[in-house]
Design a protein around this motif. Structure first.
Motif, mmCIF file in Angstrom:
data_model
loop_
_atom_site.group_PDB
_atom_site.id
_atom_site.type_symbol
_atom_site.label_atom_id
_atom_site.label_comp_id
_atom_site.label_asym_id
_atom_site.label_seq_id
_atom_site.Cartn_x
_atom_site.Cartn_y
_atom_site.Cartn_z
ATOM 1 N N THR A 134 0.840 -1.198 0.000
ATOM 2 C CA THR A 134 0.000 0.000 0.000
ATOM 3 C C THR A 134 0.875 1.247 0.000
ATOM 4 O O THR A 134 2.092 1.172 0.178
ATOM 5 C CB THR A 134 -0.915 0.036 1.245
ATOM 6 N N SER A 135 0.257 2.395 -0.164
ATOM 7 C CA SER A 135 0.953 3.680 -0.022
ATOM 8 C C SER A 135 0.851 4.087 1.445
ATOM 9 O O SER A 135 -0.060 4.810 1.849
ATOM 10 C CB SER A 135 0.325 4.735 -0.937
ATOM 11 N N ALA A 136 1.780 3.599 2.237
ATOM 12 C CA ALA A 136 1.725 3.772 3.688
ATOM 13 C C ALA A 136 2.274 5.140 4.101
ATOM 14 O O ALA A 136 2.738 5.929 3.271
ATOM 15 C CB ALA A 136 2.506 2.646 4.364
ATOM 16 N N PRO A 175 -0.443 1.842 8.042
ATOM 17 C CA PRO A 175 -1.221 1.776 6.799
ATOM 18 C C PRO A 175 -2.079 3.025 6.618
ATOM 19 O O PRO A 175 -2.370 3.744 7.576
ATOM 20 C CB PRO A 175 -2.088 0.524 6.990
#
Length: 270
Positions: free
Chosen positions: A94-96, A119
Motif C-alpha cells: 500500500t501507499s503507507a 497503513p
C-alpha cells in the motif's frame, strides 16, 4: 546511386549504431558497479555494532557516504508533539505513512527518527498512529542520508511531508541543534511502545545492469553482421544477374567485293 556509395552509407550507419550501443553499454556497466558498491556497503554496515552518534556525525553534521546504514545508539527523549508523517511510502503493498519523530540526544542535538510505518486510513491521514514512549528512552537507529525534494514540486497536507528532506523538516522544528544531513531508521527502543511496521533489509539483488551492458555490446556486433549480410547479398545477386544474362549471337563475317569476284573467277575456270 552506385553500389559502393550505398555500401559506404550502410557502414556509416553501422558505426553510428555501434557508438550508441557502446555509450549505453558503458552506462549500464557504471550502474552495475554502483549497485555492487552499494551492496558491499550494506553488507559491511547493516549489522555492525552500534556506536555513539558523535563517532559518525561530528559538529560539522556531515555524514560520510561510507557510514550509511551504520547503527548508532542514542539516549534521550522523543519530541512527540512535533511528529511528522511522510506520505506515499511503499510498505505492505500500500501507499503507507512513515512516522518521523525528532529525538533529542543527551548531548542536546536532535536527530529525526523514522520509527516505522502505518497503513493508510479512509482519508488523507492514517486512522491511528502509535505514540512513541515518553520520558528517557534508549534507541538504536541506522543512519540514512537526507532525501531530495520531489522534482515534481508536489506538496503534502498539514502535518505531513512528501519526502524525508531533513532540512525542510528541521525548519519546521525551529529547534537548535537539529541535524539536517541525515536521519535515523529505527532498529530498537527501550522502553518500547506499541510497534509500528518495521523496515525490511535492503534487497541483495544485483539487478540486471550487467546483463543489459553485455546485450548492448552484442547489439553493436549484430549491427555490423547485418550490414555485412546485406552487402554480401547484393554482391551475390549482382553476380547471378551477370552470369544469367543471354550471350549475343555471332554475326557472320562480311566479305568484301574483291573476295566475291575472285570466287566467281575460280568457278568459271572449272
Amino acid at each position: 546511386m552506385s553500389r559502393f556509395v550505398r555500401w559506404s552509407i550502410y557502414v556509416v550507419v553501422a558505426i553510428g549504431f555501434a557508438v550508441a550501443c557502446a555509450f549505453l553499454s558503458q552506462w549500464q556497466f557504471d550502474r552495475s558497479e554502483s549497485r555492487t558498491a552499494e551492496l558491499e556497503l550494506i553488507e559491511r554496515n547493516y549489522d555492525a555494532d552500534p556506536v555513539p552518534l558523535d563517532d559518525l556525525i561530528g559538529t560539522d553534521e556531515a555524514l560520510d557516504a561510507q557510514d550509511e546504514w551504520r547503527p548508532v545508539a542514542l539516549d534521550g527523549e522523543y519530541l512527540a508533539d512535533q511528529q511528522v508523517l511522510v506520505r506515499n511510502r511503499p510498505h505492505g503493498g500500500t501507499s503507507a505513512f512513515e512516522v518521523l519523530v525528532p529525538f533529542r540526544d543527551s548531548d542536546g542535538r536532535i536527530l529525526i527518527v523514522d520509527r516505522g510505518w502505518v497503513p493508510p486510513g479512509e482519508g488523507e491521514a492514517p486512522d491511528a498512529v502509535p505514540a512513541p514512549p515518553s520520558g528517557e528512552v534508549e534507541i538504536v537507529v541506522r543512519l540514512r542520508p537526507t532525501e531530495p525534494l520531489p522534482a515534481s514540486g508536489r506538496g503534502a497536507p498539514e502535518g505531513q511531508v512528501p519526502t524525508i528532506h531533513v532540512p525542510t523538516i528541521g525548519d519546521r522544528l525551529a529547534e537548535d541543534g537539529t541535524i539536517t544531513t541525515a536521519y535515523g531508521q529505527l532498529v530498537s527502543e527501550s522502553p518500547a511502545s506499541d510497534p509500528l511496521g518495521g523496515f525490511d533489509r535492503p534487497t541483495a539483488d544485483p539487478g540486471m545492469n550487467l546483463s543489459y551492458a553485455i546485450q548492448w555490446i552484442l547489439f553493436a556486433i549484430m549491427g555490423f553482421i547485418f550490414i555485412a549480410y546485406i552487402i554480401r547479398t547484393e554482391i551475390t545477386k549482382h553476380r547471378e544477374e551477370v552470369e544469367g544474362r543471354p550471350t549475343a549471337p555471332k554475326q557472320p563475317r562480311r566479305r568484301d567485293k574483291d573476295a566475291d569476284a575472285e570466287d566467281e573467277l575460280l568457278d568459271a575456270a572449272h
